[in-house]
Design a protein around this motif. Structure first.
Motif, PDB file in Angstrom:
ATOM      1  N   ASN A 164     130.746 103.826  51.011  1.00  0.00           N
ATOM      2  CA  ASN A 164     130.794 103.582  52.452  1.00  0.00           C
ATOM      3  C   ASN A 164     131.887 102.578  52.812  1.00  0.00           C
ATOM      4  O   ASN A 164     132.615 102.763  53.798  1.00  0.00           O
ATOM      5  N   TYR A 165     131.997 101.514  52.029  1.00  0.00           N
ATOM      6  CA  TYR A 165     133.013 100.501  52.297  1.00  0.00           C
ATOM      7  C   TYR A 165     134.417 101.097  52.142  1.00  0.00           C
ATOM      8  O   TYR A 165     135.297 100.893  52.987  1.00  0.00           O
ATOM      9  N   GLU A 166     134.623 101.854  51.068  1.00  0.00           N
ATOM     10  CA  GLU A 166     135.937 102.461  50.822  1.00  0.00           C
ATOM     11  C   GLU A 166     136.290 103.495  51.895  1.00  0.00           C
ATOM     12  O   GLU A 166     137.448 103.606  52.315  1.00  0.00           O
ATOM     13  N   PHE A 167     135.281 104.227  52.348  1.00  0.00           N
ATOM     14  CA  PHE A 167     135.523 105.213  53.397  1.00  0.00           C
ATOM     15  C   PHE A 167     135.965 104.524  54.681  1.00  0.00           C
ATOM     16  O   PHE A 167     136.931 104.953  55.336  1.00  0.00           O
ATOM     17  N   HIS A 168     135.281 103.448  55.051  1.00  0.00           N
ATOM     18  CA  HIS A 168     135.657 102.726  56.280  1.00  0.00           C
ATOM     19  C   HIS A 168     137.072 102.170  56.171  1.00  0.00           C
ATOM     20  O   HIS A 168     137.857 102.261  57.127  1.00  0.00           O
ATOM     21  N   LYS A 169     137.415 101.602  55.015  1.00  0.00           N
ATOM     22  CA  LYS A 169     138.768 101.082  54.836  1.00  0.00           C
ATOM     23  C   LYS A 169     139.807 102.200  54.936  1.00  0.00           C
ATOM     24  O   LYS A 169     140.890 102.025  55.495  1.00  0.00           O
ATOM     25  N   MET A 212     131.966 104.649  65.647  1.00  0.00           N
ATOM     26  CA  MET A 212     131.347 103.472  65.038  1.00  0.00           C
ATOM     27  C   MET A 212     130.731 103.764  63.669  1.00  0.00           C
ATOM     28  O   MET A 212     130.315 102.846  62.964  1.00  0.00           O
ATOM     29  N   LEU A 213     130.666 105.030  63.281  1.00  0.00           N
ATOM     30  CA  LEU A 213     129.850 105.387  62.118  1.00  0.00           C
ATOM     31  C   LEU A 213     130.348 104.791  60.814  1.00  0.00           C
ATOM     32  O   LEU A 213     129.559 104.247  60.027  1.00  0.00           O
ATOM     33  N   SER A 214     131.648 104.870  60.534  1.00  0.00           N
ATOM     34  CA  SER A 214     132.142 104.359  59.251  1.00  0.00           C
ATOM     35  C   SER A 214     131.885 102.860  59.132  1.00  0.00           C
ATOM     36  O   SER A 214     131.528 102.364  58.056  1.00  0.00           O
ATOM     37  N   LYS A 215     132.052 102.128  60.219  1.00  0.00           N
ATOM     38  CA  LYS A 215     131.809 100.687  60.215  1.00  0.00           C
ATOM     39  C   LYS A 215     130.335 100.377  59.967  1.00  0.00           C
ATOM     40  O   LYS A 215     129.992  99.506  59.158  1.00  0.00           O
ATOM     41  N   LEU A 216     129.451 101.111  60.631  1.00  0.00           N
ATOM     42  CA  LEU A 216     128.016 100.878  60.463  1.00  0.00           C
ATOM     43  C   LEU A 216     127.562 101.186  59.043  1.00  0.00           C
ATOM     44  O   LEU A 216     126.775 100.438  58.458  1.00  0.00           O
ATOM     45  N   ARG A 217     128.049 102.292  58.478  1.00  0.00           N
ATOM     46  CA  ARG A 217     127.675 102.626  57.101  1.00  0.00           C
ATOM     47  C   ARG A 217     128.170 101.553  56.133  1.00  0.00           C
ATOM     48  O   ARG A 217     127.466 101.181  55.184  1.00  0.00           O
ATOM     49  N   ALA A 218     129.392 101.052  56.364  1.00  0.00           N
ATOM     50  CA  ALA A 218     129.955 100.020  55.486  1.00  0.00           C
ATOM     51  C   ALA A 218     129.151  98.725  55.558  1.00  0.00           C
ATOM     52  O   ALA A 218     128.998  98.017  54.553  1.00  0.00           O
ATOM     53  N   GLU A 219     128.651  98.398  56.731  1.00  0.00           N
ATOM     54  CA  GLU A 219     127.877  97.167  56.902  1.00  0.00           C
ATOM     55  C   GLU A 219     126.471  97.298  56.309  1.00  0.00           C
ATOM     56  O   GLU A 219     125.950  96.351  55.712  1.00  0.00           O
ATOM     57  N   GLU A 220     125.859  98.478  56.469  1.00  0.00           N
ATOM     58  CA  GLU A 220     124.477  98.651  56.052  1.00  0.00           C
ATOM     59  C   GLU A 220     124.331  98.878  54.543  1.00  0.00           C
ATOM     60  O   GLU A 220     123.372  98.403  53.930  1.00  0.00           O
ATOM     61  N   ALA A 221     125.281  99.611  53.944  1.00  0.00           N
ATOM     62  CA  ALA A 221     125.184  99.913  52.508  1.00  0.00           C
ATOM     63  C   ALA A 221     126.592 100.090  51.949  1.00  0.00           C
ATOM     64  O   ALA A 221     127.019 101.214  51.667  1.00  0.00           O
ATOM     65  N   PRO A 222     127.336  99.001  51.787  1.00  0.00           N
ATOM     66  CA  PRO A 222     128.752  99.115  51.423  1.00  0.00           C
ATOM     67  C   PRO A 222     129.012  99.845  50.112  1.00  0.00           C
ATOM     68  O   PRO A 222     130.025 100.530  49.979  1.00  0.00           O
TER      69      PRO A 222
END
Length: 486
Positions: free
Chosen positions: A29-34, A5-15
């Motif tokens: 964070n957003y780019e990493f999750h993608k 869940m970590l990449s998704k949470l980081r993208a949501e909290e501080a994209p």
């Protein structure tokens, strides 16, 4: 919090916050999750699903971390393979782990029964559309031991292991979202994965990856990138300390350096901090314990020559050869207990049963605990030298040799002897532009070691051989002894 869940949470909290970078790529964070979703989509198209094993045979790069999180997203485990291994060596790990997919730089096949793709394919997959698999008991990492005796064994670490270890590390190292880790250790080793990737990312911090430690660029990286900490092995600290005195870098961003993988001499720890102005916090652990088990406190009394206090949530004990726990100050085998202790060795139930007994991990290391709870490592059970019935611990002799100003590295092994059973041989390398005779070394040992501990032979080498993690490779030294002694 499970790492799926970590990449998704980081993208949501501080994209837009910085997440991870290397020399070629930098991701928010957003780019990493993608990137994780695309990589998961690629693996899904290759048939990877829950319970499978994905092998990563890659150098240190952002894509390694992306692939690791993508495999976890699908419920698969990863087994990292040293990219410097020969095909024969890598093939053992592929077969033993039961890997279904190998990801390497070129897509070259190593085993005809294992599919292979180039790492670049991870960027071109369709984003995985389903929810991540969340199962604390699922296998997360298969870390192969160095194989100094026999073939390497697969250490099974599940998500509950790495979650527990990350929380312990975060609390012990006092890592927060303000921290920036510079990774210089290999990602095929659990230290690099846990201390330099999982701990900072789970804490909201960031990571910069370097392919390897480079003494020519290390301090310029520190000055330009401004990391708050890094993790290294004693050899690296010794190399940095041996730099010319006119090297005076700006290290004001660093809170500390972590030292692990092998014991460091007390003199090196103390003198390094005096010279550069930031402390080295020495830690101790092993793959079977998911990484770390003790740490000299970040804010507290650091005892040079010890590896510190147990990390939060772990217990340390010293036992005799029958498993009986010993008193303060007595020497015996180091035992570890905690949620970080491995599930076991893959497909080796008998070896697992010998190593984890009644919840205690038998490390094979010899140590003592002082009256304040600090652990000191004396040596390895398998490295202990028995000369005429006297037990000799190599580290004591190595530390003595390192007290000689000209000595850069030292390693001690036991050599068969008809009269004594075993005798001590020492291998050393010298600091650049210094000279020291074997007679001088022998005289120093006579002054500081009792007779039976003194080396029967001292061999000076240009440099001591290292294994892939940077530890001095004693099996290679034993092979050299056979040549020297012929």
């Amino acid at each position: 919090m499970q790492f799926t869940m970590l990449s998704k949470l980081r993208a949501e909290e501080a994209p837009n916050a910085h997440c991870i970078s290397d020399s070629n790529i930098s991701l928010t964070n957003y780019e990493f999750h993608k990137a994780v979703l695309r990589a998961a989509g690629t693996m899904d198209s290759q048939g990877i699903c829950e319970g499978d094993v994905v092998a990563l045979m890659l150098p240190n790069q952002v894509e390694f971390v992306v692939a690791m999180f993508a495999a976890w997203y699908l419920g698969a485990a990863i087994t990292p393979i040293n990219p410097m291994l020969t095909h024969k060596e890598a093939n053992h790990q592929l077969k033993d782990s039961g890997a279904k997919l190998l990801i390497n730089l070129t897509g070259e096949k190593i085993d005809n029964n294992v599919s292979s793709i180039a790492v670049t394919m991870l960027k071109h997959g369709d984003e995985f559309q389903h929810a991540p698999v969340v199962n604390p008991e699922a296998l997360a990492l298969l870390i192969y031991t160095s194989g100094t005796t026999g073939l390497p064994k697969g250490v099974m670490l599940d998500h509950s292991n790495i979650i527990a270890m990350t929380e312990m590390g975060r609390e012990g190292l006092q890592i927060s979202e303000k921290d920036h880790c510079l990774l210089i250790l290999p990602l095929f080793h659990v230290n690099g994965i846990v201390v330099s990737i999982l701990v900072p990312l789970a804490s909201g911090g960031r990571v910069t990856i370097r392919q390897r430690f480079d003494i020519e660029t290390f301090f310029s990286d520190i000055e330009q990138l401004r990391p708050t900490y890094f993790s290294a092995v004693p050899t690296i600290y010794a190399m940095l300390y041996a730099l010319p005195k006119e090297v005076v870098p700006d290290v004001s961003s660093l809170r500390y350096g972590v030292c692990g993988a092998a014991p460091a001499s007390a003199d090196l720890l103390v003198n390094f901090e005096k010279r550069y102005g930031f402390p080295i916090v020495e830690a101790y652990g092993l793959s079977e314990g998911t990484c770390g088990s003790t740490l000299n406190p970040v804010n507290g009394i650091r005892k040079a020559g010890t590896v510190g206090l147990p990390l939060p949530g772990q217990k340390i004990a010293i036992a005799d050869f029958n498993g009986r726990h010993l008193s303060v100050g007595e020497i015996g085998e180091v035992l570890i207990q905690g949620k970080n202790v491995m599930r076991g060795y893959l497909n080796k139930p008998e070896e697992t049963a010998k190593t984890v007994v009644n919840g205690w991990l038998h490390t094979g290391d010899i140590g003592r605990i002082d009256d304040e709870g600090y652990l000191s490592i004396v040596g390895r059970l398998k490295e202990m030298i028995i000369r005429g019935g006297e037990n000799i611990y190599p580290k004591e002799i190595e530390d003595t040799l390192l007290e000689v100003a000209e000595v850069f590295e030292a390693a001690v092994i036991g050599v068969s002897d008809e009269k004594w059973g075993e005798v001590v041989w020492a291998f050393i390398s010298l600091k650049p532009n210094t000279e020291c005779s074997i007679d001088q070394i022998n005289q120093y040992c006579k002054q500081h070691l009792t007779r039976y501990k003194q080396p029967e032979k001292v061999i000076v080498l240009p440099t001591l051989p290292k294994n892939a993690v940077g530890k001095i490779d004693k099996p290679k030294l034993r092979g050299l002894y056979q040549v020297q002694g012929a």
